[in-house]
Design a protein around this motif. Structure first.
Motif, PDB file in Angstrom:
ATOM      1  N   ASP A 116       0.709  -1.367  -0.108  1.00 53.90           N
ATOM      2  CA  ASP A 116      -0.063   0.145  -0.041  1.00 53.90           C
ATOM      3  C   ASP A 116       0.860   1.240   0.098  1.00 53.90           C
ATOM      4  OD1 ASP A 116      -2.656  -0.895  -0.122  1.00 53.90           O
ATOM      5  OD2 ASP A 116      -2.863  -1.318   1.916  1.00 53.90           O
ATOM      6  N   THR A 117       2.018   1.153   0.749  1.00 55.80           N
ATOM      7  CA  THR A 117       2.915   2.564   0.712  1.00 55.80           C
ATOM      8  C   THR A 117       3.245   2.756  -0.595  1.00 55.80           C
ATOM      9  OG1 THR A 117       3.604   1.954   3.009  1.00 55.80           O
ATOM     10  CG2 THR A 117       5.050   3.310   1.814  1.00 55.80           C
ATOM     11  N   VAL A 118       3.780   1.958  -1.353  1.00 54.28           N
ATOM     12  CA  VAL A 118       4.047   2.116  -2.650  1.00 54.28           C
ATOM     13  C   VAL A 118       2.879   2.833  -3.364  1.00 54.28           C
ATOM     14  CG1 VAL A 118       4.757   1.127  -4.912  1.00 54.28           C
ATOM     15  CG2 VAL A 118       5.780   0.295  -2.902  1.00 54.28           C
ATOM     16  N   LEU A 119       1.595   2.498  -3.157  1.00 55.94           N
ATOM     17  CA  LEU A 119       0.537   2.973  -3.947  1.00 55.94           C
ATOM     18  C   LEU A 119       0.333   4.447  -3.475  1.00 55.94           C
ATOM     19  CD1 LEU A 119      -1.915   0.050  -3.605  1.00 55.94           C
ATOM     20  CD2 LEU A 119      -0.655   0.740  -5.673  1.00 55.94           C
ATOM     21  N   TYR A 120       0.239   4.562  -2.214  1.00 54.04           N
ATOM     22  CA  TYR A 120       0.235   6.046  -1.640  1.00 54.04           C
ATOM     23  C   TYR A 120       1.220   7.260  -2.281  1.00 54.04           C
ATOM     24  CZ  TYR A 120      -1.710   3.425   2.482  1.00 54.04           C
ATOM     25  OH  TYR A 120      -2.437   2.503   3.179  1.00 54.04           O
ATOM     26  N   GLU A 121       2.808   6.372  -2.344  1.00 55.40           N
ATOM     27  CA  GLU A 121       3.486   7.442  -2.687  1.00 55.40           C
ATOM     28  C   GLU A 121       3.395   7.687  -4.302  1.00 55.40           C
ATOM     29  OE1 GLU A 121       7.391   6.227  -1.193  1.00 55.40           O
ATOM     30  OE2 GLU A 121       6.641   7.191   0.946  1.00 55.40           O
ATOM     31  N   ASN A 122       2.970   6.696  -5.072  1.00 55.79           N
ATOM     32  CA  ASN A 122       2.875   6.857  -6.417  1.00 55.79           C
ATOM     33  C   ASN A 122       1.847   7.745  -6.839  1.00 55.79           C
ATOM     34  OD1 ASN A 122       5.041   5.599  -7.963  1.00 55.79           O
ATOM     35  ND2 ASN A 122       4.249   3.447  -7.403  1.00 55.79           N
ATOM     36  N   VAL A 123       0.601   7.603  -6.092  1.00 56.05           N
ATOM     37  CA  VAL A 123      -0.298   8.376  -6.200  1.00 56.05           C
ATOM     38  C   VAL A 123      -0.140   9.921  -5.864  1.00 56.05           C
ATOM     39  CG1 VAL A 123      -2.698   9.205  -5.243  1.00 56.05           C
ATOM     40  CG2 VAL A 123      -2.363   6.849  -5.992  1.00 56.05           C
ATOM     41  N   GLN A 124       0.536  10.058  -4.967  1.00 52.06           N
ATOM     42  CA  GLN A 124       1.119  11.548  -4.530  1.00 52.06           C
ATOM     43  C   GLN A 124       1.907  12.370  -5.510  1.00 52.06           C
ATOM     44  OE1 GLN A 124      -0.142  13.121  -1.796  1.00 52.06           O
ATOM     45  NE2 GLN A 124       0.679  14.972  -2.476  1.00 52.06           N
ATOM     46  N   ARG A 125       2.788  11.379  -6.282  1.00 48.31           N
ATOM     47  CA  ARG A 125       3.367  11.964  -7.258  1.00 48.31           C
ATOM     48  C   ARG A 125       2.380  12.213  -8.507  1.00 48.31           C
ATOM     49  NH1 ARG A 125       8.775  11.729  -8.120  1.00 48.31           N
ATOM     50  NH2 ARG A 125       8.499  11.704 -10.087  1.00 48.31           N
ATOM     51  N   GLY A 126       1.516  11.247  -8.803  1.00 48.24           N
ATOM     52  CA  GLY A 126       0.395  11.758  -9.970  1.00 48.24           C
ATOM     53  C   GLY A 126      -0.338  12.857  -9.463  1.00 48.24           C
ATOM     54  N   LEU A 127      -0.735  13.265  -8.317  1.00 48.19           N
ATOM     55  CA  LEU A 127      -1.445  14.182  -7.814  1.00 48.19           C
ATOM     56  C   LEU A 127      -0.659  15.723  -8.437  1.00 48.19           C
ATOM     57  CD1 LEU A 127      -2.874  13.036  -4.509  1.00 48.19           C
ATOM     58  CD2 LEU A 127      -4.170  13.486  -6.686  1.00 48.19           C
ATOM     59  N   ARG A 128       0.560  15.735  -8.392  1.00 50.17           N
ATOM     60  CA  ARG A 128       1.213  16.978  -8.756  1.00 50.17           C
ATOM     61  C   ARG A 128       1.512  17.008 -10.107  1.00 50.17           C
ATOM     62  NH1 ARG A 128       4.896  14.713  -4.440  1.00 50.17           N
ATOM     63  NH2 ARG A 128       6.170  14.106  -5.831  1.00 50.17           N
ATOM     64  N   SER A 129       1.049  15.937 -11.056  1.00 48.62           N
ATOM     65  CA  SER A 129       0.948  16.007 -12.309  1.00 48.62           C
ATOM     66  C   SER A 129       0.077  17.150 -13.134  1.00 48.62           C
ATOM     67  CB  SER A 129       0.606  14.743 -13.035  1.00 48.62           C
ATOM     68  OG  SER A 129       0.799  14.670 -14.522  1.00 48.62           O
ATOM     69  N   ARG A 130       0.554  17.945 -14.240  1.00 49.72           N
ATOM     70  CA  ARG A 130      -0.213  18.821 -15.041  1.00 49.72           C
ATOM     71  C   ARG A 130      -1.370  17.898 -15.805  1.00 49.72           C
ATOM     72  NH1 ARG A 130       3.548  23.522 -17.296  1.00 49.72           N
ATOM     73  NH2 ARG A 130       4.574  24.135 -15.197  1.00 49.72           N
TER      74      ARG A 130
END
Length: 372
Positions: free
Chosen positions: A321-335
Motif C-alpha cells: 500500500d505504501t508504494v501505492l500512496y507515494e505513486n498517487v502523491q506523485r501523480g497528484l502533482r502532475s499537470r
C-alpha cells in the motif's frame, strides 16, 4: 487552489468528481484542515491499560498541538495541552508515571488534575491568581480499551459517532474489549493523509495490488455499509492455508472486518484468534504523513498464526500500500491530472468506491466552511 462552489462533487457517487488534486498538495488547504478537521475530530492515542495506575501518562501530537493524558489520583483519566502556563515549555515527553507535573524549564508545578500547585517567586507577581493558571484541558474518552482525545470541548461524544461501528466490531470479534497491545509499527510516508484514507476506504485496488490478500479472503462475499461518520466492509476467510498466513479452521474470528472512523483512524479485525489492528493516518504536512499501526491480541504470547499474520501485514501488505500512496502523491502533482471519478457499481461491492466519495464530501464540507 481552484475555488469553484462544489469542485465537481455530487451527492451521487456515479455523477461525482473526486476532490481536486491540489487539495492534496496545497499548504492553504492543509492549514484549513488543521483548524476545521483535526481540532474537531477524535484522535487515537493508544491503549487505556497503559495508563492504568495513578500518575501514569502518555503523550500525543495532533498535527502541531502537543497533548498528554494522565490518570489522576481519583482514578479519572484526563487530558491537557502539554505546555507550561509560565513560558510555554513542554511539560512531559513520551510516557511514564509522575505524582506531579513539574516543568523542566522553571519548575512550575501542576497536580495530576491540572491544578497549578506553585512556582518560585509567583507571590511577587502583581495580580497573579493561581486558580487561573491550571493546565488547559482537552476532551478525552475511551472505547474498547482505547484512548481518544478531541481539542473541541463541544464535539459530539465519541460513542455517539462510533456506536454503530462498535456494534459491528463486537459482532465480528466478541473478545474485543479485553485485548492487549503487542506490536506497534510506524512509517514515514511521502503522501498526503487523505491519500491513505482514500486507499483504506476501497478494495477496488486489491485484485491488482494485493495478491496474497485476495488469496486470504473471499471477495465474492464482500459487503459494505456505512453510518454518518464511520464505514465498514467485510469478507470471509477463503481457506485456512493461503499465501498470507495460516488460519486455524476453529479460529474464533471467521470474517475480516475493516472499519474507519472520521477523520483518520481505521480499525481492522483479521481471521484468527480475537484481534484488533488500529491504523492511524497522521498528517505531518501537505504532502507527508506517518502511518501508525498498533496490533492488539488476546495475549502477548502469540501463536504461530498470529506471528505470521504480523510478519505478513508489516512485511507485505503495508509496503504494497505504501508504494501505492507515494505513486498517487506523485501523480497528484502532475499537470495531466486535476480530478478523477468514482466507481460505484451496486452489483460488485468489492469494486465500490462510495466510501471514498463519502469521505471526500466530509472533507469538502469542512474545508469549504473554513475557507469562507
Amino acid at each position: 487552489m481552484r475555488m469553484s462552489d462544489d469542485h465537481g462533487l455530487h451527492r451521487d457517487a456515479n455523477r461525482s468528481w473526486t476532490l481536486p488534486s491540489d487539495w492534496y498538495t496545497s499548504e492553504e488547504v492543509f492549514e484549513v484542515e488543521k483548524q476545521t478537521i483535526f481540532t474537531r475530530g477524535w484522535w487515537y492515542v493508544g491503549a487505556e491499560c497503559e495508563v492504568g495506575e495513578t500518575g501514569a501518562f502518555t503523550t500525543t501530537t495532533i498535527v502541531d498541538q502537543d497533548i498528554f493524558v494522565i490518570r489522576g489520583q481519583d482514578g479519572v483519566l484526563r487530558a491537557f495541552y502539554n505546555v507550561c502556563r509560565h513560558r510555554a515549555h513542554r511539560l512531559v515527553d513520551g510516557s511514564g508515571c509522575k505524582d506531579r507535573i513539574v516543568c523542566p524549564y522553571h519548575g512550575w508545578t501542576y497536580d495530576m488534575d491540572g491544578r497549578f500547585c506553585g512556582g518560585r517567586g509567583v507571590d511577587s507577581i502583581v495580580g497573579f491568581e493561581p486558580g487561573s493558571f491550571g493546565l488547559a484541558e482537552v476532551r478525552v474518552e475511551t472505547m474498547i480499551g482505547l484512548i481518544f482525545v478531541n481539542l473541541d470541548l463541544t464535539a459530539p461524544a465519541l460513542r455517539e459517532i462510533a456506536g454503530p461501528m462498535l456494534a459491528d466490531m463486537h459482532t465480528h470479534c466478541p473478545l474485543l474489549d479485553g485485548l492487549t497491545r503487542v506490536k506497534s509499527h510506524q512509517l514515514e510516508t511521502a503522501a498526503n493523509w487523505k491519500v491513505l484514507v482514500d486507499n483504506d476506504l476501497e478494495s477496488y485496488h486489491a485484485a491488482i495490488a494485493h495478491r496474497s490478500l485476495m488469496n486470504l479472503l473471499d471477495y465474492s462475499g464482500f459487503e459494505i455499509w456505512e453510518h454518518d461518520f464511520t464505514t465498514c466492509h467485510a469478507m470471509s476467510n477463503t481457506n485456512a492455508d493461503n499465501e498470507a498466513y495460516q488460519v486455524d479452521d476453529n479460529a474464533a474470528v471467521k470474517r475480516a472486518l475493516y472499519t474507519w472512523m472520521w477523520p483518520n483512524t481505521a480499525f481492522f479485525i483479521a481471521p484468527g484468534r480475537a484481534n484488533l489492528g488500529v491504523f492511524h493516518m497522521v498528517p505531518t504536512g501537505p504532502q507527508t504523513s506517518v502511518q501508525n499501526w498498533d496490533f492488539y491480541f488476546e495475549s502477548d504470547e502469540l501463536d504461530d498464526s498470529e506471528r505470521s499474520y504480523l510478519d505478513w501485514t508489516i512485511g507485505t501488505l503495508i509496503p504494497e500500500d505504501t508504494v501505492l500512496y507515494e505513486n498517487v502523491q506523485r501523480g497528484l502533482r502532475s499537470r495531466g491530472y486535476q480530478a478523477g471519478r468514482f466507481v460505484a457499481d451496486p452489483n460488485r461491492a468489492e469494486w465500490d468506491e462510495r466510501h471514498v466519495h463519502m469521505f471526500h464530501k466530509l472533507v469538502h464540507n469542512e474545508v469549504t466552511s473554513g475557507l469562507k
